[in-house]
Design a protein around this motif. Structure first.
Motif, PDB file in Angstrom:
ATOM      1  N   ALA A  27       0.870  -1.034  -0.076  1.00 35.32           N
ATOM      2  CA  ALA A  27      -0.031  -0.045   0.051  1.00 35.32           C
ATOM      3  C   ALA A  27       0.855   1.307   0.087  1.00 35.32           C
ATOM      4  O   ALA A  27       1.866   1.408   0.664  1.00 35.32           O
ATOM      5  CB  ALA A  27      -0.832   0.016   1.292  1.00 35.32           C
ATOM      6  N   LEU A  29       1.805   4.811   1.140  1.00 37.04           N
ATOM      7  CA  LEU A  29       2.284   5.559   2.557  1.00 37.04           C
ATOM      8  C   LEU A  29       2.538   6.819   2.083  1.00 37.04           C
ATOM      9  O   LEU A  29       3.562   7.286   1.548  1.00 37.04           O
ATOM     10  CB  LEU A  29       3.018   4.879   3.404  1.00 37.04           C
ATOM     11  CG  LEU A  29       3.535   5.674   4.729  1.00 37.04           C
ATOM     12  CD1 LEU A  29       2.144   5.628   5.432  1.00 37.04           C
ATOM     13  CD2 LEU A  29       4.722   5.006   5.376  1.00 37.04           C
ATOM     14  N   GLY A  32      -0.651   8.489   6.499  1.00 34.88           N
ATOM     15  CA  GLY A  32      -0.756   7.279   7.385  1.00 34.88           C
ATOM     16  C   GLY A  32      -1.896   7.389   8.522  1.00 34.88           C
ATOM     17  O   GLY A  32      -1.934   6.680   9.262  1.00 34.88           O
ATOM     18  N   TRP A  34      -4.790   7.414   8.431  1.00 35.22           N
ATOM     19  CA  TRP A  34      -6.020   6.257   8.750  1.00 35.22           C
ATOM     20  C   TRP A  34      -5.305   5.094   8.511  1.00 35.22           C
ATOM     21  O   TRP A  34      -5.548   4.077   9.314  1.00 35.22           O
ATOM     22  CB  TRP A  34      -6.900   6.626   7.230  1.00 35.22           C
ATOM     23  CG  TRP A  34      -7.866   5.328   7.451  1.00 35.22           C
ATOM     24  CD1 TRP A  34      -8.876   5.254   7.937  1.00 35.22           C
ATOM     25  CD2 TRP A  34      -7.711   4.120   6.602  1.00 35.22           C
ATOM     26  NE1 TRP A  34      -9.520   3.817   7.652  1.00 35.22           N
ATOM     27  CE2 TRP A  34      -8.773   3.213   6.952  1.00 35.22           C
ATOM     28  CE3 TRP A  34      -6.873   3.772   5.807  1.00 35.22           C
ATOM     29  CZ2 TRP A  34      -8.870   1.960   6.454  1.00 35.22           C
ATOM     30  CZ3 TRP A  34      -6.918   2.389   5.265  1.00 35.22           C
ATOM     31  CH2 TRP A  34      -8.005   1.598   5.508  1.00 35.22           C
ATOM     32  N   LEU A  35      -4.098   4.860   7.900  1.00 33.58           N
ATOM     33  CA  LEU A  35      -3.528   3.329   7.525  1.00 33.58           C
ATOM     34  C   LEU A  35      -3.010   2.983   8.844  1.00 33.58           C
ATOM     35  O   LEU A  35      -3.351   1.781   9.157  1.00 33.58           O
ATOM     36  CB  LEU A  35      -2.236   3.560   6.782  1.00 33.58           C
ATOM     37  CG  LEU A  35      -1.700   2.477   6.226  1.00 33.58           C
ATOM     38  CD1 LEU A  35      -2.797   1.748   5.253  1.00 33.58           C
ATOM     39  CD2 LEU A  35      -0.455   2.875   5.304  1.00 33.58           C
ATOM     40  N   GLN A  40      -4.412  -3.438   9.387  1.00 32.55           N
ATOM     41  CA  GLN A  40      -4.356  -4.099   8.113  1.00 32.55           C
ATOM     42  C   GLN A  40      -3.829  -5.234   7.622  1.00 32.55           C
ATOM     43  O   GLN A  40      -2.751  -5.407   7.139  1.00 32.55           O
ATOM     44  CB  GLN A  40      -3.442  -2.686   7.317  1.00 32.55           C
ATOM     45  CG  GLN A  40      -3.575  -1.425   7.887  1.00 32.55           C
ATOM     46  CD  GLN A  40      -5.151  -0.837   7.180  1.00 32.55           C
ATOM     47  OE1 GLN A  40      -5.792  -1.447   6.328  1.00 32.55           O
ATOM     48  NE2 GLN A  40      -5.587   0.288   7.884  1.00 32.55           N
ATOM     49  N   LEU A  46       4.651  -1.512   3.024  1.00 28.38           N
ATOM     50  CA  LEU A  46       4.394  -0.239   2.940  1.00 28.38           C
ATOM     51  C   LEU A  46       5.165   0.536   1.894  1.00 28.38           C
ATOM     52  O   LEU A  46       6.546   0.582   1.875  1.00 28.38           O
ATOM     53  CB  LEU A  46       4.082   0.653   4.343  1.00 28.38           C
ATOM     54  CG  LEU A  46       3.134   0.184   5.095  1.00 28.38           C
ATOM     55  CD1 LEU A  46       3.386   0.880   6.250  1.00 28.38           C
ATOM     56  CD2 LEU A  46       1.893   0.070   4.758  1.00 28.38           C
ATOM     57  N   GLY A 111      -4.402  10.957   0.246  1.00 28.47           N
ATOM     58  CA  GLY A 111      -5.013   9.913   1.152  1.00 28.47           C
ATOM     59  C   GLY A 111      -6.417  10.111   1.560  1.00 28.47           C
ATOM     60  O   GLY A 111      -7.013   9.235   1.494  1.00 28.47           O
ATOM     61  N   LEU A 115      -9.229   7.439   0.222  1.00 31.79           N
ATOM     62  CA  LEU A 115      -9.953   6.545   1.103  1.00 31.79           C
ATOM     63  C   LEU A 115     -11.463   6.429   0.801  1.00 31.79           C
ATOM     64  O   LEU A 115     -12.058   5.632   1.324  1.00 31.79           O
ATOM     65  CB  LEU A 115      -9.882   7.433   2.641  1.00 31.79           C
ATOM     66  CG  LEU A 115     -10.472   6.723   3.755  1.00 31.79           C
ATOM     67  CD1 LEU A 115      -9.688   5.273   3.771  1.00 31.79           C
ATOM     68  CD2 LEU A 115     -10.076   7.372   5.056  1.00 31.79           C
TER      69      LEU A 115
END
Length: 268
Positions: A27, A29, A32, A34-35, A40, A46, A111, A115
């Protein structure tokens, strides 16, 4: 939150290296925020985009280019050139996130849009100003799509496997327009229940964008400022209003109609 399944972190220095790192289980980055907020379990890698050195904001002959890695703090502090009154929407939309200064200095424009949350304020901004998403795929392929069509549902976008959002492009004509912003939420610091943005272009055209109240951006365009009844009729044709703990569909519909009329009156 610790991501216990992640075992590799890559920080590519150029596009070719970036293309080789994206794939299943990996994914991008940026901020981050939310990440790292929840497990996950599907990820093992990342790929840090910040090492690519994309300029946060770039004024061009065509308008404004906002890097996907631009933070909300950088966007909110943008000093627009003369003749771009709509750029003031950037701060209003950043404030709609209702996040702390730590979030503002970490969360990114890209990001927030990727999302795909209905209440994503960067989606609201870009959709209202006819923003285009520049998407990179592989080492040399790219495509563009209007942000209003990028988010297609709650947490759903048109982003394809291996693609990465490079930038949001806002046209100068939209930035030169007059705008009006309204937001409603059930709590002062709560997630947006409805965000309504109106835009009056130089030729008199009127565009109303609804987000947060619907699962994807809804854009209503008119050749001239509509009458109150015409605008209400167009809004009545929205067939689906979002439903979650931050607002029931009937409340979202009612408050959107109210905010839309306020926006129309302000831009009259």
């Amino acid at each position: 939150m610790d991501l216990h399944t992640v075992t590799a972190l890559h920080r590519p220095a150029d596009r070719a290296e970036l293309a080789g790192r994206l794939g299943p289980g990996a994914a991008p980055l940026a901020g981050g925020t939310w990440l790292f907020s929840q497990p996950q379990l599907h990820l093992h890698t990342l790929v840090d985009l910040t090492g690519l050195g994309w300029p946060a904001l770039r004024v061009t002959d065509a308008g404004l280019e906002i890097a996907a890695t631009c933070t909300l703090a950088e966007l909110a502090a943008f000093a627009a050139p003369p003749g771009w009154p709509a750029a003031a929407l950037a701060r209003s939309c950043c404030e709609a996130l209702a996040g702390s200064f730590k979030i503002w200095h970490t969360a990114t424009v890209g990001g927030n849009i990727c999302l795909g949350l209905p209440a994503g304020p960067m989606t609201s901004l870009a959709a209202a100003l006819d923003g285009t998403a520049l998407l990179w795929s592989g080492a040399d392929s790219q495509r563009r799509i209007h942000v209003a069509e990028f988010v297609v549902g709650d947490r759903r976008t048109v982003l394809r496997p291996g693609e990465v959002l490079r930038a949001i492009e806002l046209p100068a004509a939209a930035l030169a327009a007059r705008t009006a912003f309204r937001r409603a939420a059930l709590a002062t610091q709560g997630r947006s229940g409805s965000v309504v943005i109106g835009r009056r272009d130089a030729d008199g055209a009127f565009v109303l964008t609804v987000t947060a109240a619907t699962d994807r951006p809804r854009r209503l365009a008119f050749a001239a400022l509509p009458a109150a009844a015409e605008l209400a009729g167009a809004l009545a044709r929205i067939d689906r209003w979002f439903d979650d703990p931050h607002g029931a569909p009937d409340w979202r519909r009612a408050v959107t109609l109210l905010l839309a009329e306020e926006v129309r009156a302000e831009l009259a």
